[in-house]
Design a protein around this motif. Structure first.
Motif, PDB file in Angstrom:
ATOM      1  N   THR A 166       8.616  12.079  -9.431  1.00 43.86           N
ATOM      2  CA  THR A 166       9.006  10.795  -8.843  1.00 43.86           C
ATOM      3  C   THR A 166       7.854   9.795  -8.878  1.00 43.86           C
ATOM      4  N   VAL A 167       6.696  10.255  -8.474  1.00 39.85           N
ATOM      5  CA  VAL A 167       5.536   9.361  -8.451  1.00 39.85           C
ATOM      6  C   VAL A 167       5.262   8.777  -9.841  1.00 39.85           C
ATOM      7  N   PHE A 168       5.327   9.651 -10.869  1.00 36.65           N
ATOM      8  CA  PHE A 168       5.040   9.174 -12.228  1.00 36.65           C
ATOM      9  C   PHE A 168       6.086   8.174 -12.687  1.00 36.65           C
ATOM     10  N   GLU A 169       7.319   8.486 -12.447  1.00 34.91           N
ATOM     11  CA  GLU A 169       8.411   7.590 -12.854  1.00 34.91           C
ATOM     12  C   GLU A 169       8.250   6.216 -12.211  1.00 34.91           C
ATOM     13  N   VAL A 170       8.026   6.317 -10.928  1.00 37.07           N
ATOM     14  CA  VAL A 170       7.911   5.111 -10.135  1.00 37.07           C
ATOM     15  C   VAL A 170       6.706   4.287 -10.596  1.00 37.07           C
ATOM     16  N   ASN A 171       5.658   4.987 -10.942  1.00 39.65           N
ATOM     17  CA  ASN A 171       4.461   4.303 -11.418  1.00 39.65           C
ATOM     18  C   ASN A 171       4.750   3.514 -12.689  1.00 39.65           C
ATOM     19  N   LEU A 172       5.472   4.142 -13.605  1.00 40.38           N
ATOM     20  CA  LEU A 172       5.811   3.469 -14.856  1.00 40.38           C
ATOM     21  C   LEU A 172       6.659   2.237 -14.594  1.00 40.38           C
ATOM     22  N   GLN A 173       7.590   2.415 -13.684  1.00 44.11           N
ATOM     23  CA  GLN A 173       8.478   1.316 -13.342  1.00 44.11           C
ATOM     24  C   GLN A 173       7.691   0.168 -12.711  1.00 44.11           C
ATOM     25  N   LEU A 174       6.778   0.559 -11.850  1.00 47.96           N
ATOM     26  CA  LEU A 174       6.047  -0.412 -11.049  1.00 47.96           C
ATOM     27  C   LEU A 174       5.099  -1.281 -11.863  1.00 47.96           C
ATOM     28  N   PHE A 175       4.384  -0.639 -12.765  1.00 49.94           N
ATOM     29  CA  PHE A 175       3.330  -1.384 -13.439  1.00 49.94           C
ATOM     30  C   PHE A 175       3.711  -1.806 -14.845  1.00 49.94           C
ATOM     31  N   LEU A 176       4.984  -1.669 -15.138  1.00 60.49           N
ATOM     32  CA  LEU A 176       5.488  -2.056 -16.443  1.00 60.49           C
ATOM     33  C   LEU A 176       5.283  -3.545 -16.682  1.00 60.49           C
ATOM     34  N   LYS A 177       5.617  -4.318 -15.659  1.00 63.38           N
ATOM     35  CA  LYS A 177       5.590  -5.787 -15.792  1.00 63.38           C
ATOM     36  C   LYS A 177       4.165  -6.306 -15.881  1.00 63.38           C
ATOM     37  N   ASP A 178       3.250  -5.530 -15.359  1.00 65.94           N
ATOM     38  CA  ASP A 178       1.866  -6.005 -15.260  1.00 65.94           C
ATOM     39  C   ASP A 178       0.981  -5.201 -16.198  1.00 65.94           C
ATOM     40  N   ALA A 179       1.512  -4.970 -17.419  1.00 63.21           N
ATOM     41  CA  ALA A 179       0.868  -4.031 -18.330  1.00 63.21           C
ATOM     42  C   ALA A 179      -0.599  -4.372 -18.627  1.00 63.21           C
ATOM     43  N   LYS A 180      -0.945  -5.650 -18.531  1.00 64.71           N
ATOM     44  CA  LYS A 180      -2.310  -6.046 -18.892  1.00 64.71           C
ATOM     45  C   LYS A 180      -3.333  -5.544 -17.882  1.00 64.71           C
ATOM     46  N   SER A 181      -2.930  -5.524 -16.639  1.00 67.96           N
ATOM     47  CA  SER A 181      -3.912  -5.135 -15.619  1.00 67.96           C
ATOM     48  C   SER A 181      -3.368  -3.990 -14.780  1.00 67.96           C
ATOM     49  N   VAL A 182      -3.029  -2.916 -15.431  1.00 68.19           N
ATOM     50  CA  VAL A 182      -2.507  -1.760 -14.701  1.00 68.19           C
ATOM     51  C   VAL A 182      -3.599  -1.213 -13.791  1.00 68.19           C
ATOM     52  N   PRO A 183      -3.359  -1.209 -12.498  1.00 67.62           N
ATOM     53  CA  PRO A 183      -4.379  -0.640 -11.631  1.00 67.62           C
ATOM     54  C   PRO A 183      -4.302   0.887 -11.743  1.00 67.62           C
ATOM     55  N   ARG A 184      -5.442   1.496 -11.774  1.00 60.90           N
ATOM     56  CA  ARG A 184      -5.444   2.956 -11.805  1.00 60.90           C
ATOM     57  C   ARG A 184      -5.269   3.467 -10.401  1.00 60.90           C
ATOM     58  N   SER A 185      -4.772   4.670 -10.302  1.00 64.17           N
ATOM     59  CA  SER A 185      -4.666   5.303  -8.991  1.00 64.17           C
ATOM     60  C   SER A 185      -5.328   6.667  -9.092  1.00 64.17           C
ATOM     61  N   LEU A 186      -5.809   7.105  -7.964  1.00 65.27           N
ATOM     62  CA  LEU A 186      -6.407   8.442  -7.930  1.00 65.27           C
ATOM     63  C   LEU A 186      -5.442   9.393  -7.245  1.00 65.27           C
ATOM     64  N   LEU A 187      -5.060  10.454  -7.986  1.00 60.23           N
ATOM     65  CA  LEU A 187      -4.257  11.516  -7.354  1.00 60.23           C
ATOM     66  C   LEU A 187      -5.252  12.588  -6.917  1.00 60.23           C
ATOM     67  N   PHE A 188      -5.371  12.723  -5.601  1.00 59.23           N
ATOM     68  CA  PHE A 188      -6.364  13.627  -5.043  1.00 59.23           C
ATOM     69  C   PHE A 188      -5.641  14.852  -4.504  1.00 59.23           C
ATOM     70  N   PHE A 189      -5.740  15.955  -5.266  1.00 57.05           N
ATOM     71  CA  PHE A 189      -5.041  17.195  -4.859  1.00 57.05           C
ATOM     72  C   PHE A 189      -5.874  17.955  -3.851  1.00 57.05           C
ATOM     73  N   VAL A 190      -5.263  18.205  -2.688  1.00 56.65           N
ATOM     74  CA  VAL A 190      -5.931  19.059  -1.700  1.00 56.65           C
ATOM     75  C   VAL A 190      -5.130  20.351  -1.600  1.00 56.65           C
ATOM     76  N   ILE A 191      -5.774  21.418  -2.053  1.00 57.33           N
ATOM     77  CA  ILE A 191      -5.080  22.710  -2.071  1.00 57.33           C
ATOM     78  C   ILE A 191      -5.395  23.446  -0.778  1.00 57.33           C
ATOM     79  N   ARG A 192      -4.345  23.734  -0.007  1.00 57.13           N
ATOM     80  CA  ARG A 192      -4.528  24.298   1.342  1.00 57.13           C
ATOM     81  C   ARG A 192      -4.414  25.830   1.320  1.00 57.13           C
TER      82      ARG A 192
END
Ligand code: GDP
Ligand code: MG
Length: 742
Positions: A166-192
């Protein structure tokens, strides 16, 4: 977007935010108090200096517990006994823990979002919220913590993988329009609950493989088919020991992890995998660049778009936010501006209404300060928003305030102009009055040029002190030119007034002279030989016959003298030749009127009769030597009486007409006065009585003008004179007889 943000809604206090603020409640409503919360936490004014971290993961995986450990927050956690879901919707809280001591490395204003956990096995509605909250977190957060049990790693079909998809899909959808300046995001996995049997690097590899697999399985929008997961995301992994089984180690590791979050940025310009356990987490490139004061409004707008299932268009949202915030900031910065400027506007309007133009001192400084403070504050707050919108709004704001300042400036110029002209005119008039009091000798030209100099420099100083710096419109060249022109107009009006005064003085002088000299000539009539006593030696004795010649001479000489003086004075203050010509023409006419009035005064019946009697008596009662006669009976009293009477009677026709003896014609008055100058105005002619034979349109001829006594009056005068003479004769006769008797 509407304006629900920053402290709207009911009054709130810190107690209302014990567990942070619930941005989105379980009914998916956005909380109006987010603004108030940020205000309370002192973040509103932080600009870009704040951070947003979200946590994701299945229900009851210790997400809230983790955040509370890392950031000292008080998010609700499930109690060990009850074991039911606690976090509903999305909560936010500010980090409560201190950052690194090292100066400048501390990440300030960390905000943490605790997102309601999901469980893929539950109802579809949850999946709806999962998608929406993922979108919301991605649009706002720099870092997404993905919270996962160790035993969930590798369970590709598990709930977590669904969430990541879901996150990936949504990300593509979200930053599609702003392709020139796609902000990066950090996925920080915390393994419990990491047991330690499988090293972190293995877990990490498994996860990366899964992520790649999910990514390649996504249906990507056209144009982005070849895009890679690393184009959008950085990854970091950390494992935490079991909280219950290894509580001490758990605390140590959590403590270490917290430091990484709070330690702020350095900027190693890295992308891709972040695997070093010591790296700080918050990097500038993750920042969403929404100014803190606009965040509540932006978050609300985003949520509303998401919740109503509209396409989320971040650039548009940011533009709308910029418009709204720039308008609000404009209003805010206009408040102190208004406070400074409105009283000045009022002062000016009142002065105008009262018709008393007043120049506001230091206006330029006041306006310049108000303007630069306004523009600087606007820049500080608004320039963080969308550049295009900011520039446009800045221009709008500038136009608005400059409109007002320009009106003030121009009002000030008008006031300086009006007051300046008044002062100038008054100063000149005053100086003339003072000069007159001191005996009338003053240099009008000098007065005018001195005052003009003063008026111009005063105006220039006032204009200079009214200038608003850094504005192209605050220029007074044109006004100064206009002012100079009108000062000249006023000068010329004042000069005309001075001309009038000069003319009046000249006329008075002429009148006084004529009064004396013409009176003298008439007095001579009283003496039958043109004067009492013997004539002075060598001088041709004046005769009655050339009375008018003498009067005309003394008149023209007097006026000519006055003309010379008039011309000299008028020239001295720059009167034009035309003005001088008109002045002289008026002077001649007025002088003639004065002479005519003086003659009429002398010729008043009583005066005249007295003079005729004197004249007669002088001839009758005195001998050629001027010795009084003693009448004897033998004297030819009758004969002498008759001669003397006839001689005096001859005066009456002579006096009746103003005629020169050498021409037997009236003096050339018309030629002497001359044609009216071509530039004579009706105002110049207004107070001039018509003159017979000079003014064409008059019914009166020159003859009429020169007629001093009408025929009827002359006849009447003769009769009355004769009676008087008769009386004198009878008296003489008696005295002769009486003399014999004695
Ligand atoms: P959330 O629903 O993900 O926010 O989970 P909570 O933070 O409310 O915690 C759910 C339950 O898990 C609580 O009873 C916690 O005491 C417990 N818990 C929290 N952290 C850990 C952990 O690291 N290991 C284990 N085994 N349990 C934990
Ligand atoms: Mg929770």
């Amino acid at each position: 977007m509407n304006g629900h943000f920053a402290g709207t809604g009911k009054d709130v206090t810190a107690e209302d935010f014990e567990h942070g603020v619930q941005i989105i409640d379980q009914d998916k409503n956005f909380n109006d108090n987010l603004g108030a919360y940020l205000q309370l936490e002192g973040i509103t004014r932080a600009g870009f200096n704040y951070h947003l971290i979200s946590v994701f993961g299945s229900q009851s995986t210790g997400k809230s517990t983790l955040l509370n450990y890392l950031f000292g927050t008080h998010f609700g956690v499930m109690s060990e006994q009850e074991r039911r879901q606690t976090t509903k919707g999305i909560w936010m809280s500010k980090n409560k823990k201190e950052g690194a001591k090292e100066e400048g490395r501390m990440a300030e204003n960390i905000l943490v979002m605790d997102v309601e956990g999901t469980d893929g096995r539950e109802r579809g509605e949850d999946q709806d919220f999962e998608r929406k909250s993922a979108l919301f977190a991605l649009a706002t957060s720099e870092v997404l913590i993905v919270n996962i049990w160790e035993h969930q790693v590798g369970l590709y079909q598990g709930a977590n993988m669904g969430l990541l998809k879901t996150v990936f899909e949504v990300n593509l959808q979200l930053f599609l329009k702003d392709a020139k300046s796609v902000p990066r995001s950090l996925l920080f996995f915390v393994i419990r609950d990491h047991l330690g049997t499988t090293p972190l690097s293995n877990l990490q590899n498994t996860l990366i493989q899964d992520l790649q697999r999910i990514w390649s399985g996504l249906s990507k929008p056209s144009g982005l088919e070849k895009s890679k997961i690393e184009d959008y995301f950085d990854f970091a992994f950390v494992a935490l020991p079991h909280k219950i089984l290894q509580p001490e180690r758990f605390e140590q590791e959590v403590q270490k992890l917290g430091t990484r979050f709070r330690d702020g940025y350095k900027d190693p310009k890295r992308a891709g995998l972040v695997d070093e356990q010591e790296e700080p987490v918050l990097l500038p490139q993750y920042h969403r660049r929404i100014p803190a004061d606009g965040f509540p409004m932006y978050a609300r707008g985003i949520w509303e778009q998401i919740d109503s299932n509209k396409d989320l268009d971040l650039p548009t949202q940011q533009e709308l936010l910029a418009q709204f915030r720039c308008d609000e900031i404009s209003k805010e910065v206009l408040v102190p501006f208004d406070e400074a400027i409105s009283p000045l506007e009022e002062q000016q309007n009142q002065a105008v209404a009262a018709g008393k133009p007043s120049v506001i001192p230091e206006l330029g400084k006041l306006m310049t300060t108000a303007r630069s403070v306004l523009l600087a504050s606007f820049e500080v707050e608004a320039s963080r928003y969308h550049k295009g919108v900011y520039k446009r709004k800045q221009t709008e704001l500038e136009g608005k305030v400059d409109g007002r300042l320009k009106t003030l400036f121009q009002g000030q110029m008008t006031a300086a102009h009006k007051a300046g002209l008044n002062d100038f005119s008054e100063a000149v008039t005053q100086a003339v009055k003072t000069g007159q009091k001191k005996g009338g000798s003053y240099d009008f030209h000098k007065i005018v040029s001195t005052e003009k100099e003063k008026a111009l420099s005063r105006f220039q100083a006032q204009a200079q002190a009214s200038i608003v710096e850094k504005t192209p419109w605050s220029d007074y060249k044109q006004q100064l030119n206009l002012y100079r022109k009108e000062i000249d107009e006023v000068s010329s009006r004042l000069r005309q007034e001075e001309m009038r005064r000069l003319a009046n003085r000249s006329e008075r002088w002429v009148r006084a002279k004529l009064d004396e000299s013409v009176g003298l000539e008439f007095n001579k009539l009283g003496s039958g030989r043109g004067g009492s006593g013997a004539p002075e030696h060598g001088q041709k004795p004046p005769t009655e016959k050339d009375l008018w010649d003498r009067i005309w001479n003394v008149f023209t000489e007097t006026v000519s003298h006055a003309e010379t003086r008039f011309t000299d004075r008028a020239r001295s203050f720059d009167a034009s030749p035309d003005e001088v010509e008109v002045g002289l023409w008026r002077l001649r006419r007025k002088s003639w009127a004065a002479l005519r009035a003086k003659i009429d005064e002398e010729m008043m019946e009583g005066n005249l009769l007295l003079k005729l009697r004197e004249n007669f008596e002088d001839k009758f009662r005195y001998d050629e030597e001027g010795v009084p006669r003693i009448w004897r009976p033998t004297d030819d009293i009758e004969g002498m009486y008759t001669r003397a009477r006839e001689s005096t009677l001859e005066l009456i026709p002579l006096l009746s007409r103003f005629k020169l003896s050498r021409t037997s014609a009236p003096p050339p008055l018309d030629a002497w006065i001359g044609e009216a100058p071509s530039n004579v105005t009706p105002a110049d002619e207004e107070d001039l009585p018509p003159i017979g034979g000079v003014d064409d349109d008059e019914a009166k001829t020159l003859e009429d003008e020169m007629t001093i006594l009408s025929d009827a009056k002359a006849a009447d005068l003769s009769t009355r004179f004769k009676k008087t003479a008769d009386g004198v004769y009878v008296e003489a006769k008696r005295s002769a007889i009486g003399g014999v008797t004695q």
